[in-house]
Design a protein around this motif. Structure first.
Motif, PDB file in Angstrom:
ATOM      1  N   ILE A 190       1.251   6.869  -6.745  1.00 34.69           N
ATOM      2  CA  ILE A 190       0.223   7.859  -7.079  1.00 34.69           C
ATOM      3  C   ILE A 190       0.732   9.266  -6.772  1.00 34.69           C
ATOM      4  O   ILE A 190       0.593  10.197  -7.564  1.00 34.69           O
ATOM      5  CB  ILE A 190      -1.056   7.595  -6.265  1.00 34.69           C
ATOM      6  CG1 ILE A 190      -1.722   6.300  -6.710  1.00 34.69           C
ATOM      7  CG2 ILE A 190      -2.026   8.761  -6.395  1.00 34.69           C
ATOM      8  CD1 ILE A 190      -2.482   6.398  -7.987  1.00 34.69           C
ATOM      9  N   GLY A 243      -1.177   5.703  16.306  1.00 29.97           N
ATOM     10  CA  GLY A 243      -2.144   4.854  15.612  1.00 29.97           C
ATOM     11  C   GLY A 243      -2.683   5.492  14.354  1.00 29.97           C
ATOM     12  O   GLY A 243      -3.173   4.819  13.459  1.00 29.97           O
ATOM     13  N   TRP A 244      -2.607   6.818  14.287  1.00 29.26           N
ATOM     14  CA  TRP A 244      -3.197   7.514  13.148  1.00 29.26           C
ATOM     15  C   TRP A 244      -2.232   7.676  11.986  1.00 29.26           C
ATOM     16  O   TRP A 244      -2.637   8.136  10.916  1.00 29.26           O
ATOM     17  CB  TRP A 244      -3.708   8.891  13.571  1.00 29.26           C
ATOM     18  CG  TRP A 244      -4.931   8.812  14.391  1.00 29.26           C
ATOM     19  CD1 TRP A 244      -5.025   8.870  15.741  1.00 29.26           C
ATOM     20  CD2 TRP A 244      -6.280   8.639  13.921  1.00 29.26           C
ATOM     21  NE1 TRP A 244      -6.328   8.742  16.143  1.00 29.26           N
ATOM     22  CE2 TRP A 244      -7.117   8.599  15.046  1.00 29.26           C
ATOM     23  CE3 TRP A 244      -6.845   8.509  12.650  1.00 29.26           C
ATOM     24  CZ2 TRP A 244      -8.492   8.434  14.944  1.00 29.26           C
ATOM     25  CZ3 TRP A 244      -8.208   8.344  12.556  1.00 29.26           C
ATOM     26  CH2 TRP A 244      -9.020   8.300  13.690  1.00 29.26           C
ATOM     27  N   PHE A 273       2.210   1.853  -3.337  1.00 26.03           N
ATOM     28  CA  PHE A 273       1.167   2.335  -4.247  1.00 26.03           C
ATOM     29  C   PHE A 273       0.887   3.813  -4.004  1.00 26.03           C
ATOM     30  O   PHE A 273       0.782   4.612  -4.941  1.00 26.03           O
ATOM     31  CB  PHE A 273      -0.101   1.514  -4.060  1.00 26.03           C
ATOM     32  CG  PHE A 273      -1.262   2.063  -4.830  1.00 26.03           C
ATOM     33  CD1 PHE A 273      -1.208   2.149  -6.209  1.00 26.03           C
ATOM     34  CD2 PHE A 273      -2.393   2.509  -4.181  1.00 26.03           C
ATOM     35  CE1 PHE A 273      -2.271   2.656  -6.922  1.00 26.03           C
ATOM     36  CE2 PHE A 273      -3.460   3.015  -4.885  1.00 26.03           C
ATOM     37  CZ  PHE A 273      -3.400   3.099  -6.260  1.00 26.03           C
ATOM     38  N   PHE A 322      -2.777  10.606   0.357  1.00 28.03           N
ATOM     39  CA  PHE A 322      -3.059   9.890  -0.889  1.00 28.03           C
ATOM     40  C   PHE A 322      -4.360  10.408  -1.510  1.00 28.03           C
ATOM     41  O   PHE A 322      -4.423  10.718  -2.707  1.00 28.03           O
ATOM     42  CB  PHE A 322      -3.133   8.396  -0.572  1.00 28.03           C
ATOM     43  CG  PHE A 322      -3.849   7.556  -1.577  1.00 28.03           C
ATOM     44  CD1 PHE A 322      -3.310   7.325  -2.820  1.00 28.03           C
ATOM     45  CD2 PHE A 322      -5.061   6.973  -1.251  1.00 28.03           C
ATOM     46  CE1 PHE A 322      -3.969   6.529  -3.725  1.00 28.03           C
ATOM     47  CE2 PHE A 322      -5.714   6.178  -2.147  1.00 28.03           C
ATOM     48  CZ  PHE A 322      -5.171   5.956  -3.387  1.00 28.03           C
ATOM     49  N   VAL A 323      -5.401  10.520  -0.669  1.00 25.86           N
ATOM     50  CA  VAL A 323      -6.684  11.020  -1.164  1.00 25.86           C
ATOM     51  C   VAL A 323      -6.530  12.467  -1.637  1.00 25.86           C
ATOM     52  O   VAL A 323      -7.012  12.847  -2.712  1.00 25.86           O
ATOM     53  CB  VAL A 323      -7.756  10.916  -0.059  1.00 25.86           C
ATOM     54  CG1 VAL A 323      -9.028  11.633  -0.494  1.00 25.86           C
ATOM     55  CG2 VAL A 323      -8.060   9.467   0.233  1.00 25.86           C
ATOM     56  N   PRO A 339      -0.987   5.655   9.822  1.00 29.54           N
ATOM     57  CA  PRO A 339      -1.455   5.083   8.553  1.00 29.54           C
ATOM     58  C   PRO A 339      -2.586   5.891   7.928  1.00 29.54           C
ATOM     59  O   PRO A 339      -2.693   5.971   6.700  1.00 29.54           O
ATOM     60  CB  PRO A 339      -1.948   3.684   8.941  1.00 29.54           C
ATOM     61  CG  PRO A 339      -1.290   3.390  10.227  1.00 29.54           C
ATOM     62  CD  PRO A 339      -1.116   4.691  10.922  1.00 29.54           C
ATOM     63  N   VAL A 340      -3.450   6.494   8.764  1.00 24.57           N
ATOM     64  CA  VAL A 340      -4.534   7.301   8.212  1.00 24.57           C
ATOM     65  C   VAL A 340      -3.954   8.532   7.526  1.00 24.57           C
ATOM     66  O   VAL A 340      -4.395   8.935   6.446  1.00 24.57           O
ATOM     67  CB  VAL A 340      -5.550   7.696   9.293  1.00 24.57           C
ATOM     68  CG1 VAL A 340      -6.616   8.608   8.719  1.00 24.57           C
ATOM     69  CG2 VAL A 340      -6.202   6.466   9.880  1.00 24.57           C
ATOM     70  N   LEU A 352       0.830  -1.204   0.000  1.00 25.01           N
ATOM     71  CA  LEU A 352       0.000   0.000   0.000  1.00 25.01           C
ATOM     72  C   LEU A 352       0.861   1.249   0.000  1.00 25.01           C
ATOM     73  O   LEU A 352       0.589   2.202  -0.725  1.00 25.01           O
ATOM     74  CB  LEU A 352      -0.911   0.009   1.225  1.00 25.01           C
ATOM     75  CG  LEU A 352      -2.127  -0.883   1.105  1.00 25.01           C
ATOM     76  CD1 LEU A 352      -2.912  -0.879   2.388  1.00 25.01           C
ATOM     77  CD2 LEU A 352      -2.998  -0.396  -0.036  1.00 25.01           C
ATOM     78  N   PHE A 389      -2.931   7.778   4.128  1.00 27.46           N
ATOM     79  CA  PHE A 389      -3.998   7.714   3.132  1.00 27.46           C
ATOM     80  C   PHE A 389      -4.657   9.063   2.924  1.00 27.46           C
ATOM     81  O   PHE A 389      -5.177   9.333   1.850  1.00 27.46           O
ATOM     82  CB  PHE A 389      -5.013   6.656   3.513  1.00 27.46           C
ATOM     83  CG  PHE A 389      -4.428   5.291   3.460  1.00 27.46           C
ATOM     84  CD1 PHE A 389      -3.858   4.833   2.292  1.00 27.46           C
ATOM     85  CD2 PHE A 389      -4.400   4.495   4.578  1.00 27.46           C
ATOM     86  CE1 PHE A 389      -3.278   3.586   2.239  1.00 27.46           C
ATOM     87  CE2 PHE A 389      -3.822   3.236   4.520  1.00 27.46           C
ATOM     88  CZ  PHE A 389      -3.265   2.789   3.359  1.00 27.46           C
ATOM     89  N   LEU A 440      -4.963  12.543  -4.975  1.00 26.16           N
ATOM     90  CA  LEU A 440      -5.878  12.137  -6.041  1.00 26.16           C
ATOM     91  C   LEU A 440      -6.835  13.271  -6.402  1.00 26.16           C
ATOM     92  O   LEU A 440      -7.140  13.506  -7.571  1.00 26.16           O
ATOM     93  CB  LEU A 440      -6.702  10.938  -5.599  1.00 26.16           C
ATOM     94  CG  LEU A 440      -6.062   9.579  -5.719  1.00 26.16           C
ATOM     95  CD1 LEU A 440      -7.053   8.522  -5.332  1.00 26.16           C
ATOM     96  CD2 LEU A 440      -5.604   9.355  -7.131  1.00 26.16           C
TER      97      LEU A 440
END
Lengths: 314, 306
Positions: free
Chosen positions: B244, B275-276, B240, B285-286, B278-279, B237, B282, B289
């Motif tokens: 992107i 813990g956040w 990836f 990433f969002v 990884p969020v 991930l 993303f 995009l």
């Protein structure tokens, strides 16, 4: 004549099946098979007909499951309200995911949906106050002890899904989906609003998967983020159900669900092989893709030919 | 002052992590560029290299940094074998679902991760190095420094080797004949074929090269982290996201994307919570995009245009 009667005979057999008095374990397997058929049919609508391969159906499944679970744990309602509620919630989630992911094509869409599933899992793990985090949600009062009612509920859901898929695929909408799958640019130039129709496919597919998720919460009585948002055990198995059975066929997901659930149970019941079930699934996936790329139903002719030539050669 | 110190330390940590991420992302990017497929077994290949380094360390006390010389070639040939015997046949098969090759790599990844679980169990393992806790402090060298920053030896070595390998790759792609052939295949495989490039061979080599790169990254990662069989998925991930972020198939973009991702992840870990992280990964990433669909590569290009 026989062909037209076949679905009714099948439905009749499925309706009578629980009355034969099978053990609760066999009923459990039957419920799982039907649940996976529902998810497979939902995925097939998006992946098989519309050509948008999603690696993140666990996102919809998990949101549906958590909608039901949180209605119970936070509002004190029956988790069954999750089934109507998940339609609204999952539609909203699908719209957001569609807005972000549908601007990508092909494998990039696939991976973007995969990350959506992971995002939702991590969110569910970290929002301890709302979702209960890793502890998950436990439904303390089970509605029924016998499995028969759960069986009929999921069967009703499956029949509904089958009819919806059949309706959609036979309508104009279905032809738009196939046009998008075959060539998105050509579809666009023919005046099909591809983004709109892809979003419709995603929402439909997501909502049905979410309904299965809400059912799962009620049936299993326990959910946690690692189970309902699982990448391999939900998202990938969903793809495998359709790939094994046959993409873009009506009966493919059902055949796939039967094979996958039985295979999973068989492997798990052999003690030494239990740990290796992902290896078996992975190898099965590789073999299917190389030799039967359209699945058992889609490549049925190929299988039949194989057996015929073998018989002819003495 | 403490706040500034934490901030600067976070930046350093992010940069060091980013260097490694660049190396992981570049491997996927070149495979993407040449083959036009996403290799979803990328992280699992890294996991295989990590276990090779782990076994070499426990059996022969070979330093993980030196096992790059063994693990990278092994991964190179593993990648070639996967490409030749599994992925290539599927590229020729007609199927309804166009993403068959991607699903195939998922299957490969599943098998690899599960085999690792069977062989090594799902325990967390480490390679305890003698210099693992060696740390340099800024104030030891610059007494009057207003802030005290530290850097640990394995992180620094990992970062430097990652940068070296990335530079080596750049040199290979930019200056050698084979590198040029690979880039030609990525740009337009048919034109490359007309020009006499053996496109099929380039594809196989690229897959091997991408695998070797991520294998090297695995060896570099092991001294600063731990391994478990399912570690691969998250790196698939990550690579990836980097692809992107960098702009599809752009090597320079991937390097920048890796650095940005490392920095951003380090910042989320410090200021939002571990813990956040990884969020955060993303979220960026969002954001990429939605706001920058062409990735870093499009930024570079628009600058060049001006």
């Amino acid at each position: 004549m026989m062909k037209n009667a076949f679905p009714y005979i099948g439905l009749g057999a499925l309706l009578l099946f629980p009355l034969l008095g099978f053990s609760s374990y066999l009923m459990h397997i039957a419920i799982l098979v039907i649940m996976w058929s529902v998810i497979g049919m939902a995925w097939n609508l998006l992946g098989g007909y519309c050509g948008q391969v999603s690696f993140g159906h666990a996102a919809f499944f998990g949101v549906g499951a958590y909608t039901a679970g949180m209605l119970y744990s936070k509002l004190g309602l029956s988790a069954w309200w999750g089934i109507p509620a998940s339609i609204v919630v999952v539609t909203l989630v699908a719209l957001v995911i569609g807005y972000i992911c549908l601007r990508l094509r092909g494998p990039f869409f696939a991976l973007a949906t995969l990350s959506m599933g992971v995002i939702l899992r991590i969110t569910a793990e970290n929002l301890v106050k709302i979702t209960g985090g890793d502890i998950g949600i436990m439904i303390r009062e089970r509605t029924w002890v016998e499995k028969i009612w759960y069986y009929y509920i999921i069967l009703a859901l499956a029949v509904m899904t089958f009819l919806v898929v059949k309706q959609v695929v036979g309508s104009k909408l279905g032809y738009y989906f196939v046009a998008i799958r075959e060539d998105q640019d050509a579809a666009e130039s023919l005046g099909i609003d591809t983004t709109y129709y892809k979003t419709v496919a995603l929402c439909l597919s997501g909502v049905i998967t979410g309904l299965a998720g809400a059912f799962y919460t009620n049936y299993m009585g326990y959910i946690d983020p690692k189970v309902v948002f699982a990448l391999h055990d939900i998202s990938i198995i969903t793809i495998m159900v359709v790939m094994v059975g046959g993409a873009a066929t009506f009966s493919g997901p059902v055949v796939g669900a039967v094979i996958m659930v039985l295979l999973a149970e068989m492997i798990r019941s052999i003690p030494k092989l239990g740990a290796a079930h992902h290896t078996f699934f992975g190898l099965l996936l590789i073999v299917i893709i190389i030799f039967l790329p359209n699945g058992i139903v889609g490549d049925f002719e190929k299988i039949r030919k194989l057996f015929r030539t073998r018989q002819e050669q003495p | 002052m403490i706040k500034l110190e934490i901030f600067l330390q976070t930046l350093i940590q992010g940069l060091l992590l980013g260097g490694l991420y660049s190396l992981i992302g570049v491997g996927m990017t070149i495979i993407m560029g040449v083959m036009k497929i996403i290799n979803l077994a990328h992280g699992e290949l890294m996991m295989v290299a990590m276990y090779i380094a782990y076994v070499l360390f426990t059996a022969f006390q070979i330093d993980p940094y030196f096992s790059i010389l063994i693990a990278a070639p092994v991964l190179f040939f593993l990648g070639i074998a996967l490409q030749k015997y599994l992925i290539n046949p599927v590229l020729r098969v007609e199927a309804i679902i166009p993403e068959n090759q991607v699903i195939l790599t998922v299957g490969i990844g599943m098998v690899l991760a599960n085999l690792a679980t069977i062989i090594f169990q799902s325990d967390y393992r480490q390679t305890p190095l003698s210099y693992a806790s060696k740390t340099w402090y800024l104030q030891d060298y610059w007494k009057s420094s207003p802030v005290d920053l530290s850097i640990t030896a394995p992180w620094l070595v990992t970062f430097l080797v990652a940068v070296l390998i990335t530079l080596g790759l750049w040199f290979f792609l930019a200056r050698t004949d084979m590198g040029k052939s690979i880039r030609a295949t990525a740009q337009d495989s048919e034109a490359a074929m007309i020009m006499g490039v053996n496109v099929d061979r380039m594809r196989v080599i690229t897959f091997g090269l991408g695998s070797a790169l991520v294998g090297a990254a695995g060896c570099l990662f092991i001294p600063i982290y731990y391994i478990y069989p399912d570690i691969g998925g998250q790196f698939t991930l990550i690579s990836f996201v980097i692809t992107i972020l960098g702009g599809l198939g752009s090597t320079v973009g991937a390097i920048l994307g890796g650095l940005v991702l490392g920095l951003f992840e380090s910042l989320t870990a410090t200021y939002v919570g571990m813990g956040w992280a990884p969020v955060g990964r993303f979220a960026i990433f969002v954001a990429a995009l939605v706001f920058l669909p062409g990735g870093m590569a499009s930024l570079l290009k628009s600058k060049r245009m001006k």
